[in-house]
Design a protein around this motif. Sequence first.
Motif, PDB file in Angstrom:
ATOM      1  N   LEU A   1     -46.536 -25.212  -7.922  1.00  0.00           N
ATOM      2  CA  LEU A   1     -46.643 -23.763  -8.005  1.00  0.00           C
ATOM      3  C   LEU A   1     -45.253 -23.142  -7.969  1.00  0.00           C
ATOM      4  O   LEU A   1     -44.443 -23.487  -7.112  1.00  0.00           O
ATOM      5  CB  LEU A   1     -47.469 -23.229  -6.831  1.00  0.00           C
ATOM      6  N   VAL A   2     -45.003 -22.232  -8.872  1.00  0.00           N
ATOM      7  CA  VAL A   2     -43.697 -21.571  -8.927  1.00  0.00           C
ATOM      8  C   VAL A   2     -43.922 -20.066  -9.005  1.00  0.00           C
ATOM      9  O   VAL A   2     -44.498 -19.563  -9.972  1.00  0.00           O
ATOM     10  CB  VAL A   2     -42.885 -22.042 -10.138  1.00  0.00           C
ATOM     11  N   GLU A   3     -43.448 -19.371  -7.977  1.00  0.00           N
ATOM     12  CA  GLU A   3     -43.577 -17.914  -7.934  1.00  0.00           C
ATOM     13  C   GLU A   3     -42.355 -17.243  -8.550  1.00  0.00           C
ATOM     14  O   GLU A   3     -41.257 -17.811  -8.558  1.00  0.00           O
ATOM     15  CB  GLU A   3     -43.715 -17.413  -6.487  1.00  0.00           C
ATOM     16  N   SER A   4     -42.568 -16.036  -9.014  1.00  0.00           N
ATOM     17  CA  SER A   4     -41.470 -15.213  -9.502  1.00  0.00           C
ATOM     18  C   SER A   4     -41.866 -13.751  -9.402  1.00  0.00           C
ATOM     19  O   SER A   4     -43.051 -13.435  -9.232  1.00  0.00           O
ATOM     20  CB  SER A   4     -41.122 -15.565 -10.960  1.00  0.00           C
ATOM     21  N   GLY A   5     -40.871 -12.881  -9.480  1.00  0.00           N
ATOM     22  CA  GLY A   5     -41.152 -11.454  -9.539  1.00  0.00           C
ATOM     23  C   GLY A   5     -40.806 -10.655  -8.308  1.00  0.00           C
ATOM     24  O   GLY A   5     -40.944  -9.431  -8.306  1.00  0.00           O
ATOM     25  N   GLY A   6     -40.369 -11.319  -7.244  1.00  0.00           N
ATOM     26  CA  GLY A   6     -40.015 -10.573  -6.045  1.00  0.00           C
ATOM     27  C   GLY A   6     -38.740  -9.775  -6.244  1.00  0.00           C
ATOM     28  O   GLY A   6     -38.053  -9.897  -7.254  1.00  0.00           O
ATOM     29  N   GLY A   7     -38.444  -8.935  -5.256  1.00  0.00           N
ATOM     30  CA  GLY A   7     -37.224  -8.152  -5.331  1.00  0.00           C
ATOM     31  C   GLY A   7     -37.197  -7.043  -4.315  1.00  0.00           C
ATOM     32  O   GLY A   7     -38.074  -6.957  -3.444  1.00  0.00           O
ATOM     33  N   LEU A   8     -36.205  -6.200  -4.438  1.00  0.00           N
ATOM     34  CA  LEU A   8     -36.027  -5.054  -3.547  1.00  0.00           C
ATOM     35  C   LEU A   8     -36.513  -3.805  -4.264  1.00  0.00           C
ATOM     36  O   LEU A   8     -36.044  -3.490  -5.364  1.00  0.00           O
ATOM     37  CB  LEU A   8     -34.554  -4.913  -3.175  1.00  0.00           C
ATOM     38  N   VAL A   9     -37.458  -3.119  -3.637  1.00  0.00           N
ATOM     39  CA  VAL A   9     -38.000  -1.889  -4.219  1.00  0.00           C
ATOM     40  C   VAL A   9     -38.073  -0.828  -3.136  1.00  0.00           C
ATOM     41  O   VAL A   9     -37.922  -1.123  -1.949  1.00  0.00           O
ATOM     42  CB  VAL A   9     -39.398  -2.115  -4.827  1.00  0.00           C
ATOM     43  N   GLN A  10     -38.347   0.381  -3.552  1.00  0.00           N
ATOM     44  CA  GLN A  10     -38.505   1.480  -2.607  1.00  0.00           C
ATOM     45  C   GLN A  10     -39.984   1.714  -2.314  1.00  0.00           C
ATOM     46  O   GLN A  10     -40.859   1.348  -3.116  1.00  0.00           O
ATOM     47  CB  GLN A  10     -37.879   2.745  -3.168  1.00  0.00           C
ATOM     48  N   ALA A  11     -40.235   2.323  -1.189  1.00  0.00           N
ATOM     49  CA  ALA A  11     -41.613   2.652  -0.843  1.00  0.00           C
ATOM     50  C   ALA A  11     -42.251   3.489  -1.952  1.00  0.00           C
ATOM     51  O   ALA A  11     -41.620   4.411  -2.479  1.00  0.00           O
ATOM     52  CB  ALA A  11     -41.648   3.412   0.482  1.00  0.00           C
ATOM     53  N   GLY A  12     -43.473   3.131  -2.299  1.00  0.00           N
ATOM     54  CA  GLY A  12     -44.182   3.817  -3.365  1.00  0.00           C
ATOM     55  C   GLY A  12     -44.053   3.151  -4.723  1.00  0.00           C
ATOM     56  O   GLY A  12     -44.813   3.471  -5.649  1.00  0.00           O
ATOM     57  N   ASP A  13     -43.130   2.233  -4.853  1.00  0.00           N
ATOM     58  CA  ASP A  13     -42.925   1.536  -6.122  1.00  0.00           C
ATOM     59  C   ASP A  13     -43.992   0.475  -6.359  1.00  0.00           C
ATOM     60  O   ASP A  13     -44.792   0.164  -5.459  1.00  0.00           O
ATOM     61  CB  ASP A  13     -41.548   0.876  -6.153  1.00  0.00           C
ATOM     62  N   SER A  14     -43.962  -0.076  -7.553  1.00  0.00           N
ATOM     63  CA  SER A  14     -44.863  -1.153  -7.936  1.00  0.00           C
ATOM     64  C   SER A  14     -44.063  -2.399  -8.275  1.00  0.00           C
ATOM     65  O   SER A  14     -42.879  -2.321  -8.635  1.00  0.00           O
ATOM     66  CB  SER A  14     -45.707  -0.740  -9.147  1.00  0.00           C
ATOM     67  N   LEU A  15     -44.732  -3.533  -8.162  1.00  0.00           N
ATOM     68  CA  LEU A  15     -44.098  -4.814  -8.458  1.00  0.00           C
ATOM     69  C   LEU A  15     -45.197  -5.788  -8.856  1.00  0.00           C
ATOM     70  O   LEU A  15     -46.317  -5.705  -8.334  1.00  0.00           O
ATOM     71  CB  LEU A  15     -43.362  -5.313  -7.218  1.00  0.00           C
ATOM     72  N   ARG A  16     -44.881  -6.714  -9.762  1.00  0.00           N
ATOM     73  CA  ARG A  16     -45.850  -7.732 -10.124  1.00  0.00           C
ATOM     74  C   ARG A  16     -45.264  -9.118  -9.876  1.00  0.00           C
ATOM     75  O   ARG A  16     -44.191  -9.452 -10.388  1.00  0.00           O
ATOM     76  CB  ARG A  16     -46.271  -7.614 -11.599  1.00  0.00           C
TER      77      ARG A  16
END
Length: 124
Positions: free
Chosen positions: A4-19
């Motif tokens: 299993l290999v994950e991707s897509g994390g990061g630093l975002v601000q409250a209220g933002d979206s991420l996949r």
Amino acid sequence: QVQLVESGGGLVQAGDSLRLSCAASGRAFGLYPIGWFRQAPGKEREFVAGYSSRGRTDSSNSVKDRFTISRDNTKNTIYLQMHSLKPEDTAVYYCAAGRFFGSNWRSSGDMDYWGKGTLVTVSS
């Protein structure tokens, strides 16, 4: 074995979206439970969302109205779409799969294969 290999994390601000994405390999996709867990600093690993071996989905109450799990069987990949992110969503997010058809897919103790995780940081 399942890799299993994950991707897509990061630093975002409250209220933002991420996949987040999790690419699986090694066994026939769709025949085992698979899902997302997360672990925040100083806390235990917890269930976020997942698929049972029969394709049933569920998510934790804390994310149910904001996160959506999906899958693309042609790509052997599951996704976690996260909306309205909060600082308390900050954690390392892991993709995990169970070895057995009947594994408890909501329990980290029943999952046998784990990715290395991807860090999601939500700033206020």
